[in-house]
Design a protein around this motif. Structure first.
Motif, PDB file in Angstrom:
ATOM      1  N   ILE A  76       0.836  -1.199   0.000  1.00 48.11           N
ATOM      2  CA  ILE A  76       0.000   0.000   0.000  1.00 48.11           C
ATOM      3  C   ILE A  76       0.872   1.250   0.000  1.00 48.11           C
ATOM      4  N   SER A  77       1.955   1.216   0.777  1.00 48.00           N
ATOM      5  CA  SER A  77       2.838   2.384   0.807  1.00 48.00           C
ATOM      6  C   SER A  77       3.472   2.620  -0.568  1.00 48.00           C
ATOM      7  N   ASP A  78       3.762   1.549  -1.315  1.00 48.89           N
ATOM      8  CA  ASP A  78       4.286   1.704  -2.675  1.00 48.89           C
ATOM      9  C   ASP A  78       3.254   2.382  -3.587  1.00 48.89           C
ATOM     10  N   PHE A  79       1.989   1.990  -3.393  1.00 45.59           N
ATOM     11  CA  PHE A  79       0.917   2.591  -4.191  1.00 45.59           C
ATOM     12  C   PHE A  79       0.840   4.098  -3.930  1.00 45.59           C
ATOM     13  N   PHE A  80       0.813   4.495  -2.641  1.00 51.01           N
ATOM     14  CA  PHE A  80       0.715   5.918  -2.313  1.00 51.01           C
ATOM     15  C   PHE A  80       1.970   6.671  -2.746  1.00 51.01           C
ATOM     16  N   HIS A  81       3.116   6.051  -2.609  1.00 47.73           N
ATOM     17  CA  HIS A  81       4.359   6.687  -3.052  1.00 47.73           C
ATOM     18  C   HIS A  81       4.299   6.944  -4.557  1.00 47.73           C
ATOM     19  N   SER A  82       3.827   5.954  -5.292  1.00 46.39           N
ATOM     20  CA  SER A  82       3.700   6.099  -6.734  1.00 46.39           C
ATOM     21  C   SER A  82       2.674   7.181  -7.083  1.00 46.39           C
ATOM     22  N   TYR A  83       1.577   7.216  -6.335  1.00 46.59           N
ATOM     23  CA  TYR A  83       0.503   8.178  -6.583  1.00 46.59           C
ATOM     24  C   TYR A  83       0.954   9.613  -6.307  1.00 46.59           C
ATOM     25  N   LEU A  84       1.778   9.789  -5.273  1.00 45.54           N
ATOM     26  CA  LEU A  84       2.167  11.128  -4.842  1.00 45.54           C
ATOM     27  C   LEU A  84       3.484  11.613  -5.436  1.00 45.54           C
ATOM     28  N   SER A  85       4.254  10.734  -6.041  1.00 41.90           N
ATOM     29  CA  SER A  85       5.572  11.105  -6.567  1.00 41.90           C
ATOM     30  C   SER A  85       5.514  11.488  -8.039  1.00 41.90           C
ATOM     31  N   ASN A  86       6.502  12.285  -8.435  1.00 40.99           N
ATOM     32  CA  ASN A  86       6.673  12.668  -9.842  1.00 40.99           C
ATOM     33  C   ASN A  86       5.409  13.268 -10.457  1.00 40.99           C
ATOM     34  N   ARG A  87       4.744  14.137  -9.685  1.00 37.29           N
ATOM     35  CA  ARG A  87       3.532  14.801 -10.172  1.00 37.29           C
ATOM     36  C   ARG A  87       3.892  16.223 -10.576  1.00 37.29           C
ATOM     37  N   CYS A  88       3.203  16.742 -11.562  1.00 37.85           N
ATOM     38  CA  CYS A  88       3.394  18.131 -11.940  1.00 37.85           C
ATOM     39  C   CYS A  88       2.030  18.739 -12.246  1.00 37.85           C
ATOM     40  N   GLN A  89       2.015  20.052 -12.315  1.00 40.43           N
ATOM     41  CA  GLN A  89       0.763  20.734 -12.613  1.00 40.43           C
ATOM     42  C   GLN A  89       1.029  21.919 -13.537  1.00 40.43           C
ATOM     43  N   PHE A  90      -0.031  22.363 -14.218  1.00 34.11           N
ATOM     44  CA  PHE A  90       0.051  23.554 -15.038  1.00 34.11           C
ATOM     45  C   PHE A  90      -1.328  24.188 -15.053  1.00 34.11           C
ATOM     46  N   THR A  91      -1.379  25.421 -15.513  1.00 32.49           N
ATOM     47  CA  THR A  91      -2.636  26.159 -15.613  1.00 32.49           C
ATOM     48  C   THR A  91      -2.928  26.408 -17.078  1.00 32.49           C
ATOM     49  N   LYS A  92      -4.203  26.265 -17.439  1.00 28.49           N
ATOM     50  CA  LYS A  92      -4.616  26.514 -18.811  1.00 28.49           C
ATOM     51  C   LYS A  92      -5.733  27.546 -18.786  1.00 28.49           C
ATOM     52  N   PHE A  93      -5.574  28.593 -19.602  1.00 33.34           N
ATOM     53  CA  PHE A  93      -6.599  29.614 -19.755  1.00 33.34           C
ATOM     54  C   PHE A  93      -6.834  29.799 -21.241  1.00 33.34           C
ATOM     55  N   GLY A  94      -7.997  29.385 -21.687  1.00 28.66           N
ATOM     56  CA  GLY A  94      -8.248  29.408 -23.133  1.00 28.66           C
ATOM     57  C   GLY A  94      -7.301  28.434 -23.808  1.00 28.66           C
ATOM     58  N   GLU A  95      -6.527  28.927 -24.733  1.00 38.82           N
ATOM     59  CA  GLU A  95      -5.546  28.088 -25.427  1.00 38.82           C
ATOM     60  C   GLU A  95      -4.138  28.264 -24.858  1.00 38.82           C
ATOM     61  N   THR A  96      -3.985  29.111 -23.849  1.00 43.47           N
ATOM     62  CA  THR A  96      -2.669  29.397 -23.280  1.00 43.47           C
ATOM     63  C   THR A  96      -2.411  28.495 -22.083  1.00 43.47           C
ATOM     64  N   LYS A  97      -1.234  27.857 -22.073  1.00 39.66           N
ATOM     65  CA  LYS A  97      -0.841  26.980 -20.972  1.00 39.66           C
ATOM     66  C   LYS A  97       0.416  27.520 -20.308  1.00 39.66           C
ATOM     67  N   SER A  98       0.464  27.385 -18.982  1.00 40.73           N
ATOM     68  CA  SER A  98       1.698  27.737 -18.272  1.00 40.73           C
ATOM     69  C   SER A  98       2.685  26.586 -18.394  1.00 40.73           C
ATOM     70  N   SER A  99       3.903  26.823 -17.964  1.00 41.08           N
ATOM     71  CA  SER A  99       4.868  25.722 -17.950  1.00 41.08           C
ATOM     72  C   SER A  99       4.524  24.777 -16.802  1.00 41.08           C
ATOM     73  N   ARG A 100       4.989  23.556 -16.914  1.00 37.32           N
ATOM     74  CA  ARG A 100       4.731  22.550 -15.875  1.00 37.32           C
ATOM     75  C   ARG A 100       5.653  22.787 -14.680  1.00 37.32           C
TER      76      ARG A 100
END
Length: 184
Positions: free
Chosen positions: A2-26
């Motif tokens: 289970i800890s491997d699952f949560f580690h995998s779920y929470l690791s190496n994640r990134c986010q970006f914002t999209k407004f219309g057709e414009t995206k921010s960097s990750r």
């Protein structure tokens, strides 16, 4: 496992914002969970589950909405105790890493007294704003527990819904409805 699952779920994640057709960097996410994720609410509740034990406040947790309550017959005692207990909550926040949104954090003193005084509650980031009414889980609560503003709000919603129903039914569909309601 289970800890491997949560580690995998929470690791190496990134986010970006999209407004219309414009995206921010990750940008890499270094703490927390992705907003809108399926496991996010569960992980958040697991994270804050022990907050009620951090202080003498009576604590009500509902999703990401947290309310802290204390009562006293003496306003100066209440102010002293609240300011002491809020330090315990601030320490818990620092230890457990959730951040306090000071712009959304407010306090209200519920009283039957007509002589209201200004009170001061401090947290790590500064003073918390005192308000005369709060909206909690969709209900307006004022500092003297008079429900007029909530009733006015609900009456306005009902009037809008009634008008929409009247307009959508038209004159032919409304007549049988009016006859039925007058027979009751």
């Amino acid at each position: 496992m289970i800890s491997d699952f949560f580690h995998s779920y929470l690791s190496n994640r990134c986010q970006f914002t999209k407004f219309g057709e414009t995206k921010s960097s990750r940008i890499n996410i270094t703490c927390g969970v992705s907003q809108g994720s399926i496991l996010g609410p569960l992980l958040f509740l697991l994270c804050i589950n022990d907050l009620p034990q951090a202080s003498a406040f009576q604590t009500v947790l509902f999703a990401d909405d947290t309310c802290l309550f204390l009562k006293s017959d003496c306003m100066s005692t209440l102010q002293t105790v609240v300011n002491g207990e809020i330090k315990h909550v601030a320490d818990w926040l620092i230890s457990n890493k959730p951040t306090l949104n000071c712009s959304k954090t407010k306090f209200i003193v519920l009283t039957r007294s007509h002589e209201l005084q200004k009170n001061k509650i401090n947290v790590v980031a500064g003073a918390v704003k005192e308000v005369n009414q709060v909206k909690y889980l969709g209900v307006l609560i004022d500092n003297q527990l008079k429900w007029q503003q909530q009733l006015d709000r609900e009456c306005k919603k009902l009037a809008c819904a009634s008008y929409a129903l009247l307009k959508s039914c038209g004159p032919f569909h409304l007549s049988p409805l009016l006859k039925l309601s007058t027979m009751l």
